[in-house]
Scaffold this active site. Structure first.
Site, PDB file in Angstrom:
ATOM      1  N   ASN A   1       0.803  -1.221   0.000  1.00  0.00           N
ATOM      2  CA  ASN A   1       0.000   0.000   0.000  1.00  0.00           C
ATOM      3  C   ASN A   1       0.839   1.275   0.000  1.00  0.00           C
ATOM      4  O   ASN A   1       0.383   2.318  -0.447  1.00  0.00           O
ATOM      5  CB  ASN A   1      -0.951   0.008   1.206  1.00  0.00           C
ATOM      6  CG  ASN A   1      -0.252  -0.279   2.503  1.00  0.00           C
ATOM      7  OD1 ASN A   1       0.435  -1.283   2.628  1.00  0.00           O
ATOM      8  ND2 ASN A   1      -0.397   0.591   3.480  1.00  0.00           N
TER       9      ASN A   1
ATOM     10  N   CYS B   1       2.443   9.789  12.911  1.00  0.00           N
ATOM     11  CA  CYS B   1       2.554  10.382  14.241  1.00  0.00           C
ATOM     12  C   CYS B   1       2.093   9.354  15.263  1.00  0.00           C
ATOM     13  O   CYS B   1       0.977   8.860  15.180  1.00  0.00           O
ATOM     14  CB  CYS B   1       1.678  11.618  14.353  1.00  0.00           C
ATOM     15  SG  CYS B   1       2.110  12.867  13.147  1.00  0.00           S
TER      16      CYS B   1
ATOM     17  N   GLY C   1     -14.219  -1.990  -1.236  1.00  0.00           N
ATOM     18  CA  GLY C   1     -14.774  -1.265  -2.375  1.00  0.00           C
ATOM     19  C   GLY C   1     -14.282   0.155  -2.521  1.00  0.00           C
ATOM     20  O   GLY C   1     -14.213   0.685  -3.628  1.00  0.00           O
ATOM     21  N   HIS C   2     -13.917   0.792  -1.401  1.00  0.00           N
ATOM     22  CA  HIS C   2     -13.669   2.233  -1.474  1.00  0.00           C
ATOM     23  C   HIS C   2     -12.339   2.595  -2.123  1.00  0.00           C
ATOM     24  O   HIS C   2     -12.059   3.768  -2.343  1.00  0.00           O
ATOM     25  CB  HIS C   2     -13.781   2.876  -0.088  1.00  0.00           C
ATOM     26  CG  HIS C   2     -12.647   2.619   0.834  1.00  0.00           C
ATOM     27  ND1 HIS C   2     -11.612   3.503   0.980  1.00  0.00           N
ATOM     28  CD2 HIS C   2     -12.379   1.586   1.657  1.00  0.00           C
ATOM     29  CE1 HIS C   2     -10.758   3.027   1.870  1.00  0.00           C
ATOM     30  NE2 HIS C   2     -11.199   1.858   2.295  1.00  0.00           N
TER      31      HIS C   2
END
Lengths: 407, 86
Positions: free
Chosen positions: A157, A330, A206-207
């Protein structure tokens, strides 16, 4: 009142806008067709029909029968269901065992592995090479007599590198080991077929390709032993209890249908845009592409920008309406380097100067040009105010070779 | 002779040593550059959220974010201020 700058979104690996056709497919199930698909009256049957249609659309995108799709709330839940579900099944029959995964998996997989370690399973994390690729042989060498599961992402990713899932799955099958694949960054972005990959379990959401957030699925090959992580209802073959998110599922199905239809054209377009971005950036600002340039998806470019604090660049571009991301995070009141780049042997310095651009089919050449111009201008400014001594240096083990280019 | 144009410094601080160090640097910089106007704001302020500052200390000069989560040295601040004054 000052007008907000026009937004340019180059963070499609984080999420994508829902496509208009997807929203249209969802709306009826938020309005008139609101019934529970478990109800047997006419309204319930209409909702069930929508879920069934979506299951076929999702299965069609992966090349599997619809009954091998389990709907979930997203990639994280699918990953956790795959790992914990397989481990719970193993515990019933063979007790605790060994899992092989990589050091560059999504936190959902790494977190599930930590949980399973706390229950007595053993986990081996295989490190990537300097190009952020896992070598199939390294995974296969890690298999032990009690290995029951291997989990490897198809696309990283953060960097976008493609991992050798099919090769690993082949070797795993010969040894009776289940293969799970996190396909979240791959489905809808590159051809994905569960038969060619040979995996037993594949997670996706799906997003990432025009569907709604809160939707996902796990492909479960017939015969794969899996236990639910949320028992209670009989939905999704007992693997995922709870009333289905009908509207979301309908939108997810539509997104899969559109992704399959438009895949080739979308790949062509984002490939062109990515090449343009890399080429222009290379001229405008000294940098280096992270990852293997050959084994990568078309939509992600992770770039080290020499002596530029990536977080500052990202925040300043955000003020100018440009959305990109950084791998560092962070945590506990301080900035942590990217665990992915660190696993690949890169220094914290490389990590703190790396940014991710991720392109979608809705982006244009003008947008790419604007992003490069703004990024180059801001990088030059940030370089001026921060000396190399202040930001740090590559150490001797770092694969970055950019210092020659700076000089 | 005209006075230099005022420069706005937004300093997002927290209850930490780094924020104390940054405050001290800004105090000294203020003596050297009287045109600096330092506006100290807490990290949980609306302005910090608007700027997207996730960590203290955060330093923004004339709308450009120059530091997040680490101390911006006097040298860096000077390098940023001086080219624009020349």
């Amino acid at each position: 009142m000052t007008e907000a700058p026009k937004r340019i979104y180059l963070d499609h690996a984080a999420t994508t806008p829902a496509l208009p056709e997807v929203v249209d497919a969802m709306l009826p199930f938020l309005r008139e067709e609101f019934a529970n698909p478990s109800s047997i009256h006419a309204a319930g049957r209409a909702a069930r029909q929508a879920v069934n249609l979506a299951r076929s659309q999702v299965a069609g995108a992966l090349g599997c029968p619809p009954e091998q799709i389990v709907f979930t709330s997203g990639g994280t839940e699918s990953n956790v269901l795959a790992l914990l579900g397989a481990a719970f099944a193993r515990e019933e029959s063979g007790g605790k065992g060994h899992i092989v995964t990589s050091a560059i998996e999504h936190p959902a997989v790494l977190g599930a592995c930590r949980f399973l370690e706390s229950r007595g399973h053993r986990v081996t994390h295989v490190r990537p090479n300097a190009q952020v690729c896992i070598e199939a042989d390294a995974i296969i060498e890690a298999f032990a007599a009690d290995t029951f599961l291997v989990s490897l992402m198809l696309v990283n990713n953060e960097v976008g590198t493609i991992q050798p899932v099919a090769e690993v799955a082949r070797a795993a099958r010969e040894r009776g080991i289940l293969t799970h694949c996190d396909g979240v960054q791959a489905v809808g972005k590159m051809p994905v077929n569960v038969e060619s990959l040979g995996v037993d379990l594949l997670s996706f959401t799906g997003h990432k390709f025009g569907g709604p957030k809160g939707t996902g699925a796990l492909f479960v090959r017939e015969g794969t032993e899996l236990r639910p992580i949320a028992a209670g209802g009989k939905q999704e073959r007992g693997l995922r209890g709870g009333t289905e998110n009908v509207a979301g599922i309908a939108g997810f199905g539509k997104a899969c249908e559109l992704a399959a239809r438009d895949l080739e054209g979308n790949i062509d377009k984002v490939t062109r845009l990515r090449h343009r971005l890399i080429k222009l950036l290379d001229t405008a600002s000294p940098g280096r592409l992270n990852g293997d340039p050959e084994q990568t998806v078309p939509h992600v470019a992770n770039v080290c920008l020499v002596y530029v604090d990536a977080l500052l660049l990202m925040l300043n571009l955000s003020q100018r309406g440009i959305c990109i991301s950084v791998g560092s995070a962070c945590a506990s009141g301080k900035l942590e380097p990217s665990y992915v780049l660190r696993a690949a042997g890169m220094s914290d310095f490389a990590s703190f100067t790396s940014v991710r651009f991720s392109i979608g089919p809705s982006n244009t050449e003008d947008e790419v040009d604007e992003v490069v111009e703004q990024a180059a201008e801001m990088s030059a400014l940030l370089r001026k105010v921060r000396t190399p001594e202040e930001i740090g240096q590559c150490d001797e083990n770092c694969p970055c070779l950019w210092e020659e280019r700076v000089a | 002779m005209s006075r230099p144009a005022p420069r706005v410094v937004e300093f997002f601080s927290g209850p930490d040593d780094l924020s104390d160090q940054q405050r001290e640097i800004l105090r000294k910089m203020g003596e050297r550059f009287p045109e600096l106007t330092v506006d100290e704001l807490p990290l949980d302020s609306d302005k910090a959220r608007e700027r997207g500052i996730p960590l203290a200390p955060g330093l923004v000069i004339d709308g450009v974010i120059l530091g997040v989560g680490s101390v911006v040295s006097a040298g860096r601040i000077r390098r940023y201020l001086q080219p624009q004054q020349e």
